[in-house]
Scaffold this motif. Structure first.
Motif, PDB file in Angstrom:
ATOM      1  N   ASN A   1      46.709  35.535  32.816  1.00  0.00           N
ATOM      2  CA  ASN A   1      47.198  34.521  33.761  1.00  0.00           C
ATOM      3  C   ASN A   1      46.471  33.205  33.533  1.00  0.00           C
ATOM      4  OD1 ASN A   1      48.920  36.396  35.116  1.00  0.00           O
ATOM      5  ND2 ASN A   1      47.135  37.163  36.243  1.00  0.00           N
ATOM      6  N   ARG A   2      47.105  32.116  33.900  1.00  0.00           N
ATOM      7  CA  ARG A   2      46.504  30.801  33.811  1.00  0.00           C
ATOM      8  C   ARG A   2      45.743  30.481  35.109  1.00  0.00           C
ATOM      9  NH1 ARG A   2      48.164  27.755  29.558  1.00  0.00           N
ATOM     10  NH2 ARG A   2      47.571  25.822  30.593  1.00  0.00           N
ATOM     11  N   ILE A   3      44.798  29.577  34.981  1.00  0.00           N
ATOM     12  CA  ILE A   3      44.047  29.089  36.156  1.00  0.00           C
ATOM     13  C   ILE A   3      44.712  27.811  36.627  1.00  0.00           C
ATOM     14  CG2 ILE A   3      41.821  28.320  37.017  1.00  0.00           C
ATOM     15  CD1 ILE A   3      40.515  29.916  34.740  1.00  0.00           C
ATOM     16  N   HIS A   4      45.205  27.811  37.873  1.00  0.00           N
ATOM     17  CA  HIS A   4      45.903  26.650  38.439  1.00  0.00           C
ATOM     18  C   HIS A   4      44.964  25.910  39.417  1.00  0.00           C
ATOM     19  CE1 HIS A   4      49.855  27.842  36.795  1.00  0.00           C
ATOM     20  NE2 HIS A   4      49.446  29.104  37.031  1.00  0.00           N
ATOM     21  N   PHE A   5      44.909  24.576  39.276  1.00  0.00           N
ATOM     22  CA  PHE A   5      44.008  23.754  40.106  1.00  0.00           C
ATOM     23  C   PHE A   5      44.805  22.964  41.160  1.00  0.00           C
ATOM     24  CE2 PHE A   5      41.769  24.452  36.158  1.00  0.00           C
ATOM     25  CZ  PHE A   5      40.470  24.732  36.578  1.00  0.00           C
TER      26      PHE A   5
ATOM     27  N   SER B   1      46.622  23.127  34.932  1.00  0.00           N
ATOM     28  CA  SER B   1      46.259  24.523  34.704  1.00  0.00           C
ATOM     29  C   SER B   1      45.639  24.682  33.330  1.00  0.00           C
ATOM     30  CB  SER B   1      47.474  25.433  34.845  1.00  0.00           C
ATOM     31  OG  SER B   1      48.419  25.186  33.808  1.00  0.00           O
ATOM     32  N   VAL B   2      44.870  25.754  33.145  1.00  0.00           N
ATOM     33  CA  VAL B   2      44.227  26.086  31.872  1.00  0.00           C
ATOM     34  C   VAL B   2      44.364  27.582  31.651  1.00  0.00           C
ATOM     35  CG1 VAL B   2      42.595  24.174  31.993  1.00  0.00           C
ATOM     36  CG2 VAL B   2      41.983  26.380  32.987  1.00  0.00           C
ATOM     37  N   PRO B   3      44.236  28.074  30.389  1.00  0.00           N
ATOM     38  CA  PRO B   3      44.318  29.514  30.136  1.00  0.00           C
ATOM     39  C   PRO B   3      43.195  30.264  30.842  1.00  0.00           C
ATOM     40  CG  PRO B   3      44.592  28.294  28.098  1.00  0.00           C
ATOM     41  CD  PRO B   3      44.151  27.301  29.132  1.00  0.00           C
ATOM     42  N   GLY B   4      43.431  31.554  31.131  1.00  0.00           N
ATOM     43  CA  GLY B   4      42.435  32.371  31.813  1.00  0.00           C
ATOM     44  C   GLY B   4      41.401  32.920  30.877  1.00  0.00           C
TER      45      GLY B   4
ATOM     46  N   SER C   1      40.378  23.456  44.795  1.00  0.00           N
ATOM     47  CA  SER C   1      40.551  24.909  44.762  1.00  0.00           C
ATOM     48  C   SER C   1      41.189  25.305  43.430  1.00  0.00           C
ATOM     49  CB  SER C   1      41.400  25.388  45.931  1.00  0.00           C
ATOM     50  OG  SER C   1      42.714  24.834  45.859  1.00  0.00           O
ATOM     51  N   ALA C   2      41.001  26.594  43.030  1.00  0.00           N
ATOM     52  CA  ALA C   2      41.581  27.134  41.788  1.00  0.00           C
ATOM     53  C   ALA C   2      42.111  28.532  42.071  1.00  0.00           C
ATOM     54  CB  ALA C   2      40.531  27.159  40.681  1.00  0.00           C
ATOM     55  N   THR C   3      43.272  28.859  41.439  1.00  0.00           N
ATOM     56  CA  THR C   3      43.921  30.145  41.650  1.00  0.00           C
ATOM     57  C   THR C   3      44.229  30.788  40.292  1.00  0.00           C
ATOM     58  OG1 THR C   3      44.926  29.349  43.688  1.00  0.00           O
ATOM     59  CG2 THR C   3      45.883  31.327  42.696  1.00  0.00           C
ATOM     60  N   MET C   4      43.930  32.112  40.196  1.00  0.00           N
ATOM     61  CA  MET C   4      44.256  32.867  38.985  1.00  0.00           C
ATOM     62  C   MET C   4      44.689  34.271  39.383  1.00  0.00           C
ATOM     63  SD  MET C   4      41.935  33.769  35.627  1.00  0.00           S
ATOM     64  CE  MET C   4      40.944  34.986  36.508  1.00  0.00           C
ATOM     65  N   GLY C   5      45.896  34.655  39.039  1.00  0.00           N
ATOM     66  CA  GLY C   5      46.387  35.991  39.304  1.00  0.00           C
ATOM     67  C   GLY C   5      46.320  36.369  40.769  1.00  0.00           C
ATOM     68  N   GLY C   6      46.632  35.437  41.660  1.00  0.00           N
ATOM     69  CA  GLY C   6      46.617  35.731  43.080  1.00  0.00           C
ATOM     70  C   GLY C   6      45.262  35.548  43.751  1.00  0.00           C
TER      71      GLY C   6
END
Length: 609
Positions: A61-65, A84-87, A116-121
């Protein structure tokens, strides 16, 4: 190939648990366009928002900011998503660059960056970053632009807050603020006002220009006023304003058995005018009675100086509530603040608060009993009208309980117990015999003998004077000034000396309504309620025109008595029977005239038979 498929299947089965909880926040910052973290900005700048997270487990999953800004009121004023960036394992950062402050500016104040940052929920929050945004334009409010004859000197400058960390004020006699005879700068101002305190005084009728700049924590200019304002000062007027600014109770002495209660006060006098003052009397009273040591003459007090004073005053024992009054005797530009008052309630006595008195307590000492009673009488104003120092305890046999003595003393203070003093009066000085003065032939007559001065305690003066009003004037003269004023009204002779520190004068001057030939004081009685002076008017027996002529003037009587703090009441008794006009000491011619003035009854002529 079969082995590879099994490995991929195992990876997909284990990956959710492997990367769960692997994302943690590292740092967030608000920076300028050069990449330097800042805590303050002006509304004409651009801001850069950046946040960084750490991933400890690789994820497909990617990391979304997400970037959010809250304004001074707490409401959201900016939001940015999509970065976003790769996980991958390791630190990952995302930046939003070149955001114009004007695009989210909602007024001067503090703004909060929430990243904040979100990755895979899974979502992690950065620590909030707070920075200040100020307006780039400062509005000058006082003195208004173009003011002529500004009354304040030194002036106070005011402006609208732009949100800057601090301000710099510049004052000059030139609009260019350079190459001038006068320029003043203050650059550590924290608020949005400043009173000029430069060493060089400002001159009336001179034009002055002023401007204000807002500075951030590093001293950089982030706001300014434009254009500068101009004003001129008016002539300085001197003002006088001495005020009693504080009157408070410091402590209360409740007093014990036979002791008077007292209150200690603190008074603060402030010179709020522009001139220095000196020799101003300060008066203080409690319950209408001047405190010991007042009035005091104040030492010189400078402009804007405050000075404390302390007075201890006895609490009037006949008052439950008393008014304390402090006044400076000065007619200045603001007389409403020359006095200050405070109402206080007499506290319970110390022996009242200590609980019930031991019923077995007995007093057998005559001196101890008399001391308690004497102190109570003295505290109440010597209501018995005598010098208690002339009396001593004698002939006491037995004992009295402490409770009975306490009740007796309290009754004296409340006025429930009457007292009377007996004993021979103080002897008057014996008159010195003066032999008759004789002159031998050929010698000048000797000087007249010095008059025998009557004892001061019993002196009195009486006579006739022109009436000044209708009712009879009855008064108590307490000082020399009032006595001389009254004497001048009654007599052309020089006023006699009276020791008003120890004496006072009872004055009765009849008016047009109360015609008489003389005044007599029958008696002066004293009691706990005060002094009562009983007097009567005496008239001679005259008729017709003689009565009118004789009463063109009215009598007066002035009598010296020992000074007393008691109230004085005058009671007029009924008139004495009319007396015949005395003729002792008249010359034969005067006696003949006096005899002819007497009315005669004419005999009727007898009729002849």
């Amino acid at each position: 190939m079969r082995t590879l498929s099994m490995a991929l299947a195992l990876l997909f089965l284990l990956s959710p648990a492997a990367w769960a909880g692997s994302l943690t926040p590292v740092v967030a910052a608000a920076m300028d366009t050069l990449g330097s973290p800042r805590t303050s900005f002006s509304d004409n700048e651009r801001v850069v928002l950046q946040q960084k997270v750490r991933n400890v487990a690789s994820s497909p999953n990617r990391i979304h900011f997400r970037f959010v800004l809250l304004g001074p009121s707490g409401s959201q004023v900016f939001e940015h998503t999509g970065n976003s960036v790769p996980g991958s394992i390791g630190d990952s950062a995302s930046t939003v660059s070149g955001i114009p402050v004007k695009s989210f500016f909602a007024g001067s104040g503090n703004y909060t960056f929430q990243g904040s940052a979100t990755m895979g929920g899974e979502t992690v929050q950065q620590a909030p970053v707070v920075f200040n945004v100020s307006s780039s334009y400062i509005i000058l409010t006082y003195p208004p632009n173009g003011t002529i004859n500004l009354p304040e000197n030194p002036p106070t400058f005011q402006w609208s807050s732009s949100g800057a960390s601090r301000y710099r004020l510049t004052l000059s006699d030139s609009i260019s603020f350079t190459n001038t005879a006068f320029t003043f700068t203050a650059d550590q101002i924290l608020g949005n006002s400043y009173q000029y305190n430069g060493t060089q005084g400002l001159t009336a009728k001179t034009q002055y220009f002023w401007k204000v700049e807002g500075l951030d924590a590093g001293g950089l200019v982030v706001a300014k006023s434009d254009p500068p304002y101009v004003f001129t000062l008016g002539a300085v007027t001197q003002s006088r304003d001495v005020a009693v600014t504080a009157l408070e109770v410091l402590e209360v002495d409740a007093g014990g058995l036979g002791q008077e209660q007292s209150v200690k006060f603190k008074i603060v006098v402030s010179n709020q005018g522009s001139t220095n003052e000196a020799n101003i009397p300060l008066r203080f009273s409690l319950g209408g009675l001047p405190a010991p040591g007042t009035p005091v003459t104040m030492a010189p007090i400078s402009s804007q100086e405050a000075r404390p004073y302390e007075f201890t005053a006895p609490f009037p024992s006949d008052q439950k509530d008393s008014l304390a009054v402090a006044c400076v005797e000065l007619f200045d530009d603001n007389p409403t603040n020359n006095c200050k008052t405070v109402q206080i309630t007499r506290p319970p006595r110390a022996d009242d608060r200590s609980g019930p008195i031991d019923p077995n307590c007995r007093i057998t000492s005559c001196e101890q009993i008399w001391s308690a009673i004497k102190d109570a009488l003295r505290g109440y104003g010597d209501k018995c009208g005598a010098d208690l120092g002339d009396y001593e305890c004698d002939g006491f046999e037995g004992q009295i309980s402490c409770q009975d003595l306490a009740d007796l003393v309290e009754g004296i203070r409340r006025g429930d117990v009457n007292c009377a003093m007996s004993g021979p009066p103080r002897p008057l000085p014996t008159p010195v015999y003066q032999p008759p003065q004789m002159a031998l032939p050929g010698m000048a007559p000797p000087p007249p003998a010095a008059p025998v001065v009557q004892a001061e305690d019993d002196r009195e003066w009486s006579g006739l004077a022109l009436p000044r009003g209708n009712p009879t004037d009855k008064s108590v003269v307490q000082d020399e000034k009032d006595f001389k004023k009254l004497w001048k009204r009654l007599s052309e002779e020089e006023a006699p000396d009276v020791d008003f520190d120890k004496r006072m004068v009872l004055a009765i001057v009849t008016g047009k309504e109360d015609r008489a030939d003389r005044i007599e004081i029958e008696s002066i009685n004293s009691g706990l309620q005060g002094l009562t002076v009983y007097y009567r008017l005496v008239s001679h027996d005259r008729q017709g025109a003689e009565r009118v002529a004789a009463r063109s003037k009215t009598p007066y009587l002035l009598k010296v008595v020992p000074k007393s703090g008691m109230d004085v009441v005058f009671e007029r008794l009924g008139e004495a029977p009319k007396e015949e006009e005395p003729s002792q000491g008249l010359t034969p011619a005067q006696k003949l005239i006096d005899e002819q003035r007497k009315p005669r009854t004419q005999e009727q002529p007898k009729k002849g038979k």
